[in-house]
Design an enzyme around this catalytic site. Structure first.
Site, short mmCIF file in Angstrom:
data_model
loop_
_atom_site.label_atom_id
_atom_site.label_comp_id
_atom_site.label_asym_id
_atom_site.label_seq_id
_atom_site.Cartn_x
_atom_site.Cartn_y
_atom_site.Cartn_z
N ARG A 117 65.99 12.35 29.91
CA ARG A 117 65.45 13.71 29.82
C ARG A 117 65.91 14.28 28.50
O ARG A 117 67.12 14.37 28.24
CB ARG A 117 65.95 14.56 30.99
CG ARG A 117 65.70 16.04 30.77
CD ARG A 117 65.91 16.87 32.01
NE ARG A 117 64.87 16.62 32.98
CZ ARG A 117 64.63 17.42 34.03
NH1 ARG A 117 65.36 18.50 34.23
NH2 ARG A 117 63.67 17.14 34.88
N HIS A 144 55.99 15.76 31.66
CA HIS A 144 56.86 15.54 32.82
C HIS A 144 56.10 14.66 33.83
O HIS A 144 55.73 15.11 34.92
CB HIS A 144 57.24 16.89 33.44
CG HIS A 144 58.43 16.82 34.35
ND1 HIS A 144 59.16 15.66 34.56
CD2 HIS A 144 59.04 17.77 35.11
CE1 HIS A 144 60.14 15.90 35.40
NE2 HIS A 144 60.09 17.17 35.76
N ARG A 307 59.66 13.54 44.88
CA ARG A 307 60.26 13.03 43.64
C ARG A 307 61.04 11.74 43.95
O ARG A 307 60.97 10.76 43.22
CB ARG A 307 61.21 14.06 43.01
CG ARG A 307 60.56 15.30 42.45
CD ARG A 307 59.66 15.00 41.27
NE ARG A 307 60.35 14.38 40.15
CZ ARG A 307 61.08 15.03 39.23
NH1 ARG A 307 61.18 16.34 39.29
NH2 ARG A 307 61.69 14.38 38.24
N1 NVA Z 1 58.62 23.34 32.29
C1 NVA Z 1 59.94 23.25 32.87
C2 NVA Z 1 59.95 22.19 33.94
C3 NVA Z 1 61.28 22.04 34.63
C4 NVA Z 1 61.25 20.97 35.68
C5 NVA Z 1 60.96 22.94 31.78
O1 NVA Z 1 60.67 22.10 30.93
O2 NVA Z 1 62.02 23.57 31.78
N1 CP Z 2 61.34 19.58 38.78
C1 CP Z 2 62.40 19.08 38.12
O1 CP Z 2 62.27 18.20 37.26
O2 CP Z 2 63.59 19.58 38.51
P1 CP Z 2 65.00 19.37 37.77
O3 CP Z 2 64.87 20.08 36.43
O4 CP Z 2 66.01 20.01 38.67
O5 CP Z 2 65.24 17.91 37.57
#
Ligand code: NVA
Ligand code: CP
Length: 321
Positions: A117, A144, A307
């Site tokens: 990430r 994502h 997930r």
């Molecule tokens: N758009 C959000 C998604 C979090 C799961 C972010 O990138 O923070």
């Molecule tokens: N939806 C999602 O990716 O959640 P986290 O940011 O908690 O991993």
């Protein structure tokens, strides 16, 4: 299909070694991952062992915060008989302490897969180019895909099918919007993106999604009007207004997004049996009213659970011998 069929197909079905964007996957491949995830979910619920990744290790690099992605990937590796290791942003310091290719080559000697990430999507691409093991995108500023795989599983479970439904994403033209565009276009789901002026999606991604949609008959629309956009929606989806890495603009976004809150009034324009989706984490009474996210249309915790099963399908497929 039997358990053996899935395991056998997992080894041959997916040609792509990495899981970076849904753009890299065909309709058949995504459908396989959805079906495999649902199969693995059934095995877990029945208490049937499915330790297909015994002795395998996954490195999980997090340069941004996470709850769902971190915990579900670690649990997924454990259920599959393998091991996951959490690496914080202060340890590897991707691209700073050493080059991205060097990080990729060394990790490839230690572990069997990398989940990362991070910020720029080019970091994930850089790792994948030099890694001899699968690289999985656990969220970048642009995409994502793991979340959208879980969302597709949820839609299939709730509606019995994917193609022909209408999903309306209301909010920021961000990583979620981009991955939803690819996921919907590939699976034949009509997708409307309702965004404030100045927060539209990347035009190149929109164009690519429109091209993909021609093959499946899906309709792809971007609008600045949330009310007309939401008409006839089977799914209404939203996400935070300021994503990770964009927190500095949170205040100005609150003003720009004021008409884009998914609340009872806006949702009344959708179909009666509309499903409300949110990738979480959510900010109640910002992008969504508490009444909607905690109300009868909301399936956000089913999405979150999926997930886990989505990640198990990705791992059991990409890390299979
Ligand atoms: N758009 C959000 C998604 C979090 C799961 C972010 O990138 O923070
Ligand atoms: N939806 C999602 O990716 O959640 P986290 O940011 O908690 O991993």
């Amino acid at each position: 299909m039997t358990d053996m069929d899935y395991q056998q197909l997992a080894k041959t079905k997916i040609k792509n070694k990495h899981f970076l964007t849904l753009d890299d996957y065909t309709q058949e491949e995504i459908q396989f991952l959805i079906d495999y995830a649902i199969h693995l979910k059934q095995l877990k619920k029945a208490g049937t062992p499915h330790q297909y990744l015994e002795g395998k290790t996954l490195a999980m690099i997090f340069e941004k915060s996470s709850m769902r992605t971190r915990v579900s990937f670690e649990a997924a590796m454990y259920h599959l008989g393998g091991h996951a290791m959490f690496i914080s942003k202060d340890e590897i310091q991707v691209g700073k302490r050493e080059t991205i290719p060097d990080t990729a080559k060394v990790l490839s000697r230690f572990v069997d897969g990398i989940m990362i990430r991070t910020f720029g999507h080019e970091i994930v691409e850089g790792l994948s180019e030099s890694a001899s093991i699968p690289v999985i995108n656990g969220l970048t500023d642009q995409y994502h895909p793991c979340q959208v795989l879980a969302d597709l599983i949820t839609l299939q479970e709730k509606k019995g099918s994917l193609a022909g439904h209408k999903l309306v994403y209301v909010g920021d033209g961000n990583n979620m919007a981009h991955s939803l565009l690819y996921g919907c276009a590939t699976m034949g789901i009509d997708c409307t993106i309702a965004v404030p002026k100045g927060y539209e999606v990347d035009p190149a991604i929109l164009e690519k999604a429109e091209e993909k949609a021609k093959l499946t008959g899906a309709t792809i629309v971007q609008t600045n009007d949330p009310v007309s956009g939401i008409t006839n929606a089977d799914v209404v989806y939203t996400d935070v207004w300021a994503s990770m890495g964009f927190e500095d603009s949170a205040e100005e976004r609150k003003e720009a997004f004021a008409q884009f809150q998914v609340n009872e009034t806006l949702l009344a324009n959708a179909n009666e049996d509309v499903l409300f989706f949110h990738c979480l984490p959510a900010h109640r009474d910002e992008e969504v009213s508490a009444g909607v996210i905690d109300g009868k249309h909301s399936v956000v915790f089913d999405q979150a659970e999926n997930r886990l099963h989505a990640h198990k399908a990705i791992l059991a497929t990409l890390l299979a011998e």
